[in-house]
Scaffold this motif. Structure first.
Motif, PDB file in Angstrom:
ATOM      1  N   PRO A  42       0.782  -1.237   0.000  1.00 47.08           N
ATOM      2  CA  PRO A  42       0.000   0.000   0.000  1.00 47.08           C
ATOM      3  C   PRO A  42       0.812   1.284   0.000  1.00 47.08           C
ATOM      4  O   PRO A  42       0.283   2.346  -0.329  1.00 47.08           O
ATOM      5  N   SER A  43       2.073   1.202   0.388  1.00 48.10           N
ATOM      6  CA  SER A  43       2.925   2.402   0.409  1.00 48.10           C
ATOM      7  C   SER A  43       4.035   2.323  -0.636  1.00 48.10           C
ATOM      8  O   SER A  43       5.100   2.923  -0.488  1.00 48.10           O
ATOM      9  N   ALA A  44       3.770   1.612  -1.721  1.00 44.89           N
ATOM     10  CA  ALA A  44       4.796   1.400  -2.747  1.00 44.89           C
ATOM     11  C   ALA A  44       5.278   2.702  -3.385  1.00 44.89           C
ATOM     12  O   ALA A  44       6.423   2.784  -3.835  1.00 44.89           O
ATOM     13  N   GLN A  45       4.405   3.726  -3.435  1.00 46.57           N
ATOM     14  CA  GLN A  45       4.846   5.004  -4.003  1.00 46.57           C
ATOM     15  C   GLN A  45       5.970   5.609  -3.168  1.00 46.57           C
ATOM     16  O   GLN A  45       6.915   6.192  -3.707  1.00 46.57           O
ATOM     17  N   ASN A  46       5.879   5.464  -1.848  1.00 46.78           N
ATOM     18  CA  ASN A  46       6.970   5.932  -0.992  1.00 46.78           C
ATOM     19  C   ASN A  46       8.242   5.142  -1.268  1.00 46.78           C
ATOM     20  O   ASN A  46       9.351   5.687  -1.243  1.00 46.78           O
ATOM     21  N   GLY A  47       8.073   3.851  -1.542  1.00 43.24           N
ATOM     22  CA  GLY A  47       9.225   3.032  -1.906  1.00 43.24           C
ATOM     23  C   GLY A  47       9.882   3.492  -3.187  1.00 43.24           C
ATOM     24  O   GLY A  47      11.113   3.478  -3.315  1.00 43.24           O
ATOM     25  N   LYS A  48       9.080   3.916  -4.157  1.00 45.32           N
ATOM     26  CA  LYS A  48       9.632   4.450  -5.406  1.00 45.32           C
ATOM     27  C   LYS A  48      10.479   5.684  -5.128  1.00 45.32           C
ATOM     28  O   LYS A  48      11.534   5.894  -5.745  1.00 45.32           O
ATOM     29  N   GLU A  49      10.018   6.517  -4.200  1.00 47.44           N
ATOM     30  CA  GLU A  49      10.775   7.726  -3.874  1.00 47.44           C
ATOM     31  C   GLU A  49      12.081   7.367  -3.161  1.00 47.44           C
ATOM     32  O   GLU A  49      13.125   7.975  -3.423  1.00 47.44           O
ATOM     33  N   PHE A  50      12.030   6.373  -2.275  1.00 46.18           N
ATOM     34  CA  PHE A  50      13.252   5.878  -1.636  1.00 46.18           C
ATOM     35  C   PHE A  50      14.252   5.415  -2.697  1.00 46.18           C
ATOM     36  O   PHE A  50      15.440   5.755  -2.658  1.00 46.18           O
ATOM     37  N   GLN A  51      13.762   4.620  -3.630  1.00 46.76           N
ATOM     38  CA  GLN A  51      14.647   4.034  -4.641  1.00 46.76           C
ATOM     39  C   GLN A  51      15.305   5.109  -5.485  1.00 46.76           C
ATOM     40  O   GLN A  51      16.517   5.053  -5.749  1.00 46.76           O
ATOM     41  N   ALA A  52      14.535   6.118  -5.893  1.00 46.62           N
ATOM     42  CA  ALA A  52      15.098   7.209  -6.683  1.00 46.62           C
ATOM     43  C   ALA A  52      16.175   7.943  -5.894  1.00 46.62           C
ATOM     44  O   ALA A  52      17.254   8.269  -6.428  1.00 46.62           O
ATOM     45  N   SER A  53      15.908   8.206  -4.613  1.00 46.98           N
ATOM     46  CA  SER A  53      16.875   8.929  -3.780  1.00 46.98           C
ATOM     47  C   SER A  53      18.173   8.153  -3.624  1.00 46.98           C
ATOM     48  O   SER A  53      19.272   8.712  -3.753  1.00 46.98           O
ATOM     49  N   VAL A  54      18.055   6.863  -3.353  1.00 45.27           N
ATOM     50  CA  VAL A  54      19.246   6.033  -3.155  1.00 45.27           C
ATOM     51  C   VAL A  54      20.053   5.942  -4.442  1.00 45.27           C
ATOM     52  O   VAL A  54      21.282   6.112  -4.436  1.00 45.27           O
ATOM     53  N   GLU A  55      19.383   5.686  -5.553  1.00 44.77           N
ATOM     54  CA  GLU A  55      20.107   5.550  -6.814  1.00 44.77           C
ATOM     55  C   GLU A  55      20.821   6.842  -7.191  1.00 44.77           C
ATOM     56  O   GLU A  55      21.990   6.820  -7.629  1.00 44.77           O
ATOM     57  N   SER A 321      14.670  11.116   2.464  1.00 42.69           N
ATOM     58  CA  SER A 321      15.448   9.895   2.209  1.00 42.69           C
ATOM     59  C   SER A 321      16.731  10.208   1.447  1.00 42.69           C
ATOM     60  O   SER A 321      17.754   9.554   1.654  1.00 42.69           O
ATOM     61  N   TYR A 322      16.680  11.230   0.596  1.00 39.81           N
ATOM     62  CA  TYR A 322      17.895  11.650  -0.120  1.00 39.81           C
ATOM     63  C   TYR A 322      18.926  12.193   0.865  1.00 39.81           C
ATOM     64  O   TYR A 322      20.112  11.831   0.808  1.00 39.81           O
ATOM     65  N   ASP A 323      18.479  13.039   1.789  1.00 38.05           N
ATOM     66  CA  ASP A 323      19.388  13.521   2.828  1.00 38.05           C
ATOM     67  C   ASP A 323      19.869  12.364   3.700  1.00 38.05           C
ATOM     68  O   ASP A 323      21.042  12.311   4.100  1.00 38.05           O
ATOM     69  N   GLY A 324      18.967  11.428   4.006  1.00 39.39           N
ATOM     70  CA  GLY A 324      19.326  10.312   4.869  1.00 39.39           C
ATOM     71  C   GLY A 324      20.395   9.420   4.269  1.00 39.39           C
ATOM     72  O   GLY A 324      21.353   9.035   4.950  1.00 39.39           O
ATOM     73  N   ILE A 325      20.264   9.091   2.991  1.00 42.95           N
ATOM     74  CA  ILE A 325      21.264   8.225   2.361  1.00 42.95           C
ATOM     75  C   ILE A 325      22.596   8.952   2.213  1.00 42.95           C
ATOM     76  O   ILE A 325      23.668   8.365   2.362  1.00 42.95           O
ATOM     77  N   ARG A 326      22.540  10.272   2.006  1.00 46.57           N
ATOM     78  CA  ARG A 326      23.802  11.025   1.884  1.00 46.57           C
ATOM     79  C   ARG A 326      24.474  11.192   3.243  1.00 46.57           C
ATOM     80  O   ARG A 326      25.704  11.217   3.326  1.00 46.57           O
ATOM     81  N   MET A 327      23.692  11.306   4.310  1.00 42.82           N
ATOM     82  CA  MET A 327      24.303  11.294   5.642  1.00 42.82           C
ATOM     83  C   MET A 327      24.951   9.941   5.905  1.00 42.82           C
ATOM     84  O   MET A 327      26.050   9.864   6.482  1.00 42.82           O
TER      85      MET A 327
END
Length: 419
Positions: A42-55, A321-327
């Motif tokens: 149900p929260s897969a859209q948030n997962g898409k945003e995580f994936q984009a940030s990490v990549e 999540s972008y800030d989180g992965i960069r930290m």
């Protein structure tokens, strides 16, 4: 061939093997990192945003820290605590992850932090905000030191701002409710109930009567009966949240369709970037609390995500999540600098010795695009320092798909409006 010649050939061959082995050894320095998120469900859209940030963050460093190649292992929580714990254990045993980062749901955090502790895998910047996470962590800080600083503080530190905002609106005469009758709603999860508790405490302290508290499955999308009940009872203020976009956008849209005329707090509506496509004008006048894309760097990041992935990212699930992965990358670099190697032990040491003590922070000076500074101290752990100078969400009001800050006063872009 003479003996001398044979020995020369053998020596040459052995040298080639040694050099080849050295190259292979350098090439074999791989650090598997688990990225925990709701990539399906149900929260897969948030997962898409995580994936984009990490990549995007990993591409910027060419998936390299020191002489290590970072191997990203996607760990799908499916928005389910039991499945998330199983997937995390499989990532440790089957993929050999040495560290983990991110997470969306509080209930998943409560479950997975035990797995991280069991395998001694340091995990950073999980978003699970619930007090349950904090209570568990603080009950045994040594055991749960593997579950590092959170990416989202307990609801009471942010969600109470809604009620403070409403109280100001009433005090200045912009809104005069017929009666101070409120209702609380939310997903039936640790996050939903923690946020609901924060609303209830702030409302009761402000003289509001609570008509009811209603919690529903994270997958629910039909709210017409519930909203009709609130309307019939004369509820003036509805305060609630959900981490699932289909659920919360349906709630907002149906609230308008039923014809409710009070004030709706829909905390988390803007946690996905394309929420307006799902609500349309039904979201007009709704209140939300999300960080903003205020700097040129943040706005450029959003443009880059749109160009590469085809969606508008949210400052919340995407930007944070972008800030989180960069930290997290900064932590890896520091571990490599101090120890010359990257593994569970060295990464954990940096988290405990430098992140948890406030020595290592991540700020706008480091490239943060959302918050001024992500800083943890022994007094705040596992939460970060919360405040306008560090980590803070303003209150927004939506109209025609755009959010404008209405609180706090010194951040205000527009005044509050009633329907």
């Amino acid at each position: 061939m003479g003996t001398k010649k044979i020995l020369q050939v053998v020596a040459c061959f052995m040298a080639m093997l040694f050099l080849a082995g050295g190259v292979a050894s350098a090439a074999d320095k791989v650090l598997p990192v688990g990225v925990l998120g709701p990539f399906t469900g149900p929260s897969a859209q948030n997962g898409k945003e995580f994936q984009a940030s990490v990549e995007m963050a990993m591409e910027a460093i060419d998936y390299t820290v020191g002489d290590y190649t970072i191997e990203v292992v996607w760990v799908d929580s499916q928005s389910d605590p039991a499945r998330a714990a199983s997937a995390y254990a499989e990532a440790v045993e089957g993929k050999g992850i040495q560290a983990g980062v991110l997470n969306w749901h509080s209930s998943v955090a409560v479950s997975v932090m035990d797995v991280a502790a069991q395998y001694k895998v340091p995990h950073m910047f999980g978003f699970g905000a619930s007090e349950v996470v904090n209570e568990k962590w603080q009950a045994d800080p040594e055991k749960y030191s593997y579950w590092g600083g959170k990416g989202w503080p307990v609801p009471a530190k942010l969600e109470g701002n809604y009620i403070e905002c409403i109280n100001e609106v009433i005090a200045n005469g912009t809104w005069t409710p017929k009666k101070k009758l409120a209702a609380i709603y939310g997903e039936d999860t640790d996050w939903g109930r923690s946020a609901g508790g924060a609303y209830k405490e702030a409302l009761l302290a402000s003289g509001w009567e609570i008509y009811s508290e209603e919690y529903f499955p994270i997958t629910q999308t039909d709210f017409y009966p519930l909203l009709s009940k609130f309307k019939s009872a004369g509820v003036e203020l509805l305060a609630g949240t959900s981490t699932a976009a289909p659920s919360l956008t349906a709630f907002v849209k149906q609230y308008a369709e039923v014809g409710n005329k009070g004030v709706l707090i829909a905390s988390g509506l803007g946690w996905i970037g394309d929420w307006y496509k799902m609500t349309g004008p039904g979201s007009d006048y709704v209140l939300d609390s999300i960080p903003q894309l205020t700097t040129p760097e943040a706005k450029q990041w959003a443009k880059d995500v749109k160009a590469k992935y085809g969606f508008n990212p949210s400052p919340s699930s995407g930007g944070l999540s972008y800030d989180g992965i960069r930290m997290f990358i900064k932590i890896l670099n520091r571990a490599y600098e101090v120890y010359g190697k990257l593994d569970k032990e060295t990464i954990h040491n940096i988290m405990v010795d430098e992140v948890n003590t406030g020595k290592l922070t991540y700020s706008k000076a480091d490239g943060a695009i959302i918050m001024n500074e992500y800083k943890y101290t022994p007094e705040t752990m596992p939460d970060m320092v919360v405040g306008p100078e560090a980590y803070f969400f303003p209150i927004l009001q939506y109209k025609a798909g755009k959010g404008h800050i209405i609180f706090p006063e010194d951040w205000k872009q527009k005044d509050f409006e009633m329907k």
